[in-house]
Design an enzyme around this catalytic site. Structure first.
Site, PDB file in Angstrom:
ATOM      1  CB  SER A   1     -14.751  23.984  -7.750  1.00 43.77           C
ATOM      2  OG  SER A   1     -13.880  22.976  -7.336  1.00 43.77           O
ATOM      3  CG  ASN A   2     -10.657  24.745  -4.357  1.00 37.78           C
ATOM      4  OD1 ASN A   2      -9.810  23.977  -4.770  1.00 37.78           O
ATOM      5  ND2 ASN A   2     -11.514  24.400  -3.398  1.00 37.78           N
ATOM      6  NE  ARG A   3      -5.180  28.582  -9.559  1.00 37.81           N
ATOM      7  CZ  ARG A   3      -4.141  29.325  -9.220  1.00 37.81           C
ATOM      8  NH1 ARG A   3      -4.316  30.518  -8.704  1.00 37.81           N
ATOM      9  NH2 ARG A   3      -2.906  28.885  -9.383  1.00 37.81           N
ATOM     10  CB  SER A   4      -7.316  21.923  -5.007  1.00 36.86           C
ATOM     11  OG  SER A   4      -6.691  20.709  -4.710  1.00 36.86           O
TER      12      SER A   4
ATOM     13  CB  ALA B   1      -8.621  22.757  -1.701  1.00 35.50           C
TER      14      ALA B   1
END
Ligand code: C5P
Length: 217
Positions: A21-24, A88
């Site tokens: 995943s990502n930091r959004s 994101a």
């Protein structure tokens, strides 16, 4: 006007307990949804997993993977006037999802990743009735990269922001953006709370959509 807004990250599973995943944080997309409601628009918010309460009055659809996000948008798109792709979406996903928890070993381990479907690019190819707004979170050459995305992904406008600074962009309550238009014009919104940036964006987007409709009449 009916706004369809995506927000937050997507999660691409590796095994039953791990994901990519990502930091959004979802803050920008949720702020746009709240600002659009405040301005009297109908809002459907499609969100990846975040720690935020959906704004009161929005139709809320919760998704996890990029494919789920694509399907949810596809079901809603026909009746919307504006699609704001603020999410994101993960760019890659594991080629294979292990049905069981992958065991720890003492040796190196590689995961084969394949590109996810680019949602924005796929919806921009169809003959569309809705205004398409993309986002470009960049760590370098912000405007050049965003300009390329505006063209490649065939958006009507793109909102570019630098995400390498701690006090702006991802996870932050503030943002600083530059909006790029297809005719080459650009508009900078200086650093401000995401709430204020969202209000300004909703104004610009709804004016632009209104103009498109007037032109078609
Ligand atoms: O290429 P990049 O991920 O930076 O592009 C950002 C824009 O494209 C955002 O509007 C994002 O929501 C969208 N996107 C998408 N599907 C992907 C990756 C990004 O719709 N798989």
């Amino acid at each position: 006007m009916r706004f369809l807004i995506t927000a937050g990250p997507t999660r691409e599973p590796i095994d039953p307990i791990r994901y990519l995943s990502n930091r959004s944080s979802g803050k920008m997309g949720y702020a746009i949804a709240a600002a659009a409601l405040e301005a009297g628009h109908d809002v459907t918010l499609i969100s990846g997993p975040v720690n935020l309460d959906p704004p009161h009055g929005a139709q809320f659809i919760c998704v996890s993977t990029g494919d789920e996000m694509f399907d949810a948008i596809d079901r809603q798109l026909r009746s919307c006037d504006v699609l704001v792709m603020c999410a994101a979406v993960a760019d890659y996903k594991p080629k294979n999802i292990s049905p069981e928890k992958i065991k720890k070993r003492d040796t190196n381990f590689s995961l084969e990743l394949i590109p996810t479907r680019d949602i924005l690019a796929s919806f921009s190819k169809q003959d569309r009735q809705f205004l398409l707004v993309g986002f470009a979170a960049e760590t370098n050459d912000v405007e050049e990269n965003a300009q390329k995305k505006l063209r490649d992904k065939n958006c009507d406008l793109i909102v570019a922001n630098e995400v390498s600074r701690a006090n702006s962009g991802m996870e932050s309550d503030e943002n600083e953006v530059t909006i790029l238009f297809r005719n080459g014009e650009k508009k900078k919104i200086s650093r401000a709370p995401k709430k204020n940036i969202a209000r300004e964006l909703v104004k610009i987007i709804s004016n632009m959509r209104e103009k498109c409709l007037t032109k078609k009449k």
